[in-house]
Design a protein around this motif. Structure first.
Motif, PDB file in Angstrom:
ATOM      1  N   LYS A 151       0.841  -1.193   0.000  1.00 21.33           N
ATOM      2  CA  LYS A 151       0.000   0.000   0.000  1.00 21.33           C
ATOM      3  C   LYS A 151       0.882   1.251   0.000  1.00 21.33           C
ATOM      4  CE  LYS A 151      -3.364  -2.914   0.874  1.00 21.33           C
ATOM      5  NZ  LYS A 151      -4.311  -3.349  -0.177  1.00 21.33           N
ATOM      6  N   ARG A 152       0.379   2.285  -0.649  1.00 16.80           N
ATOM      7  CA  ARG A 152       1.073   3.573  -0.604  1.00 16.80           C
ATOM      8  C   ARG A 152       0.580   4.423   0.564  1.00 16.80           C
ATOM      9  NH1 ARG A 152       0.777   2.565  -6.189  1.00 16.80           N
ATOM     10  NH2 ARG A 152       2.840   2.605  -7.188  1.00 16.80           N
ATOM     11  N   ALA A 153      -0.572   4.053   1.096  1.00 16.73           N
ATOM     12  CA  ALA A 153      -1.139   4.727   2.266  1.00 16.73           C
ATOM     13  C   ALA A 153      -2.059   3.747   2.975  1.00 16.73           C
ATOM     14  CB  ALA A 153      -1.917   5.974   1.854  1.00 16.73           C
ATOM     15  N   ASP A 158       2.939   4.192  12.668  1.00 11.65           N
ATOM     16  CA  ASP A 158       4.397   4.224  12.823  1.00 11.65           C
ATOM     17  C   ASP A 158       5.098   4.273  11.473  1.00 11.65           C
ATOM     18  OD1 ASP A 158       3.408   1.662  12.400  1.00 11.65           O
ATOM     19  OD2 ASP A 158       4.622   0.703  13.949  1.00 11.65           O
ATOM     20  N   ILE A 159       4.544   3.584  10.471  1.00 14.65           N
ATOM     21  CA  ILE A 159       5.117   3.671   9.129  1.00 14.65           C
ATOM     22  C   ILE A 159       4.880   5.064   8.559  1.00 14.65           C
ATOM     23  CG2 ILE A 159       5.048   2.750   6.780  1.00 14.65           C
ATOM     24  CD1 ILE A 159       4.225   0.062   7.919  1.00 14.65           C
ATOM     25  N   ALA A 160       3.675   5.599   8.780  1.00  9.17           N
ATOM     26  CA  ALA A 160       3.357   6.941   8.302  1.00  9.17           C
ATOM     27  C   ALA A 160       4.292   7.975   8.910  1.00  9.17           C
ATOM     28  CB  ALA A 160       1.909   7.275   8.636  1.00  9.17           C
ATOM     29  N   MET A 161       4.642   7.794  10.181  1.00 13.55           N
ATOM     30  CA  MET A 161       5.507   8.756  10.853  1.00 13.55           C
ATOM     31  C   MET A 161       6.968   8.618  10.463  1.00 13.55           C
ATOM     32  SD  MET A 161       4.045   8.965  14.728  1.00 13.55           S
ATOM     33  CE  MET A 161       2.704  10.084  15.112  1.00 13.55           C
ATOM     34  N   PRO A 170      10.532   0.065  -4.738  1.00 15.22           N
ATOM     35  CA  PRO A 170      10.641   1.460  -4.278  1.00 15.22           C
ATOM     36  C   PRO A 170       9.390   2.293  -4.515  1.00 15.22           C
ATOM     37  CG  PRO A 170      11.933   1.103  -6.282  1.00 15.22           C
ATOM     38  CD  PRO A 170      11.519  -0.246  -5.802  1.00 15.22           C
ATOM     39  N   ASP A 171       8.500   1.856  -5.415  1.00 15.73           N
ATOM     40  CA  ASP A 171       7.267   2.603  -5.646  1.00 15.73           C
ATOM     41  C   ASP A 171       6.395   2.650  -4.393  1.00 15.73           C
ATOM     42  OD1 ASP A 171       7.970   3.125  -8.229  1.00 15.73           O
ATOM     43  OD2 ASP A 171       6.702   1.578  -9.121  1.00 15.73           O
ATOM     44  N   PHE A 172       6.660   1.731  -3.460  1.00 14.25           N
ATOM     45  CA  PHE A 172       5.853   1.663  -2.243  1.00 14.25           C
ATOM     46  C   PHE A 172       6.628   2.130  -1.010  1.00 14.25           C
ATOM     47  CE2 PHE A 172       4.013  -1.242  -5.306  1.00 14.25           C
ATOM     48  CZ  PHE A 172       2.666  -0.941  -5.222  1.00 14.25           C
ATOM     49  N   ASN A 173       7.732   2.831  -1.249  1.00 20.70           N
ATOM     50  CA  ASN A 173       8.422   3.471  -0.135  1.00 20.70           C
ATOM     51  C   ASN A 173       7.506   4.530   0.483  1.00 20.70           C
ATOM     52  OD1 ASN A 173      10.677   1.951  -0.679  1.00 20.70           O
ATOM     53  ND2 ASN A 173      11.847   3.609  -1.608  1.00 20.70           N
ATOM     54  N   ARG A 174       7.731   4.866   1.744  1.00 19.40           N
ATOM     55  CA  ARG A 174       6.962   5.932   2.390  1.00 19.40           C
ATOM     56  C   ARG A 174       7.918   7.023   2.849  1.00 19.40           C
ATOM     57  NH1 ARG A 174       2.385   3.566   5.007  1.00 19.40           N
ATOM     58  NH2 ARG A 174       1.636   1.927   3.616  1.00 19.40           N
ATOM     59  N   LYS A 237      -1.399  12.515   4.574  1.00 22.32           N
ATOM     60  CA  LYS A 237      -1.297  11.850   3.267  1.00 22.32           C
ATOM     61  C   LYS A 237      -0.922  10.382   3.436  1.00 22.32           C
ATOM     62  CE  LYS A 237       1.404  11.905  -1.036  1.00 22.32           C
ATOM     63  NZ  LYS A 237       2.523  12.591  -1.762  1.00 22.32           N
ATOM     64  N   ASN A 238       0.071  10.109   4.290  1.00 24.00           N
ATOM     65  CA  ASN A 238       0.506   8.726   4.505  1.00 24.00           C
ATOM     66  C   ASN A 238      -0.586   7.865   5.128  1.00 24.00           C
ATOM     67  OD1 ASN A 238       3.010   9.411   3.517  1.00 24.00           O
ATOM     68  ND2 ASN A 238       4.064   9.364   5.489  1.00 24.00           N
ATOM     69  N   LEU A 239      -1.515   8.519   5.828  1.00 23.44           N
ATOM     70  CA  LEU A 239      -2.619   7.793   6.471  1.00 23.44           C
ATOM     71  C   LEU A 239      -3.883   7.817   5.615  1.00 23.44           C
ATOM     72  CD1 LEU A 239      -2.083   8.972  10.156  1.00 23.44           C
ATOM     73  CD2 LEU A 239      -1.600   6.704   9.201  1.00 23.44           C
TER      74      LEU A 239
END
Length: 353
Positions: A151-153, A158-161, A170-174, A237-239
């Protein structure tokens, strides 16, 4: 317009060794030509996201950073009656989404990825679903595995932060929404050594009256300055646009930063300090650390209060030189009785936590 939340904390830590280097000594840094104790940003972030404070507030919204997720996939399949050989074959295919699998000949690590991967709850469920399809013999395009699982979001705060990197996808890096500085003492500190012994309780002293074990442990004490910056827009955005979850995450992070320290040697030192001073800032102004307040080490009998004075003095000089724009702030100060942690949290979350 981007909104930045900046936290500046001063915390007194008694003799401790919270974050060790490769020799077992407390981590240090030379700042302003003087030795300081240091807590790495990595040790702080791990302490916060694995703390009871954070886990209680964010239950169900935390990821796992691991190489061992394959063991969970295999267990999921075995629990459904899939044969062991088939379960391992499917699992090794699924985990390639998160990184290259270890050599199958290594029985202990056959279900490990070679790199740590930060995996959200939603991605875990998607991986289980993919495993189910493969185990059932459904035709699934292996080239689409990443799109089926990653997922991109999502709701993993914790991943979002703190972000993540997937070298193979790498397309799914955060992009991390939170930047955390290494905490340093505001004053000069010299690491000391504790010479200790362990006594053999059953040694009656008939042959050898000495200790059963002798060792040395480094430690230090001081007032630490900690700075972190939260890009609120990036966090939302990340969430996936969930502003309420973002506010809860900011509240949990703020509480953890004020209450939680790394766990190194805590059984030996019990150095459970809490922030005595917090300055929270909010606005679209370009972020800036106030670590420069301690480029010249604080030299005073009351190092904590002297550190507060130096920090606020530098903040005032920045405001005079650059202006504050739309930046607003809130303070919690033990010494003066100003503010509280609850008020700081309400400020950084606009009262929405």
């Amino acid at each position: 317009m981007t909104t930045f939340l900046q936290l500046h904390l001063l915390t007194f830590v008694p003799p401790a060794n919270l974050n060790r280097d490769d020799t077992g000594a407390p981590k240090t840094a030379i700042v302003g030509g003087e030795p300081r104790l240091r807590l790495s940003s990595q040790s702080l972030k791990r302490a916060w996201r694995t703390s009871t404070v954070f886990e209680t507030a964010m239950a169900g919204h935390l990821g796992s950073r691991t190489r061992r997720f394959g063991e969970e996939v295999q267990k999921h399949l075995l629990d459904q009656g899939i044969a062991a050989e088939k379960a391992q074959e499917v699992t090794r295919k699924v985990i390639t989404v998160f990184g290259k699998a270890e050599d199958e000949k290594d029985e202990k690590k056959a279900l490990y990825t070679r790199q740590l991967a930060f995996i959200s709850p939603e991605e875990k469920q998607a991986a289980f679903q993919l495993a189910d399809k493969l185990a059932a013999g459904e035709a699934v395009d292996e080239k689409k595995f990443p799109q089926d699982v990653l997922k991109r979001a999502d709701t993993a705060v914790d991943i979002a932060m703190f972000g993540r990197m997937l070298a193979d996808n790498p397309d799914f890096n955060r992009e991390a929404a939170v930047q955390v500085a290494h905490a340093i003492t505001t004053h000069r500190v010299v690491v000391e050594d504790d010479y200790y012994t362990a006594v053999d309780d059953l040694n009656r002293g008939e042959e050898d009256a000495g200790a059963g074990f002798v060792g040395n442990a480094g430690y230090g004490s001081g007032v630490f300055y900690l700075y972190l910056c939260i890009d609120k827009n990036q966090l939302v955005k990340n969430l996936g646009g969930d502003e309420a979850l973002a506010a809860s995450a900011v509240a949990a992070l703020t509480e953890a930063a004020a209450k939680v320290l790394p766990g190194g040697k805590q059984n030996s030192f019990a150095a459970h300090g809490r922030a005595a001073f917090i300055l929270a800032e909010k606005g679209s102004e370009q972020p800036r650390t106030l670590a420069g307040a301690f480029a010249r080490p604080v030299k005073a009998e009351d190092a904590l209060q002297a550190s507060v004075t130096a920090l606020l003095d530098l903040r005032g000089k920045f405001a005079k030189a650059y202006g504050e724009g739309d930046m607003t702030h809130a303070i919690m100060d033990f010494e003066t009785g100003q503010g509280s942690l609850a008020e700081i949290i309400a400020f950084v979350t606009d009262g929405k936590a």
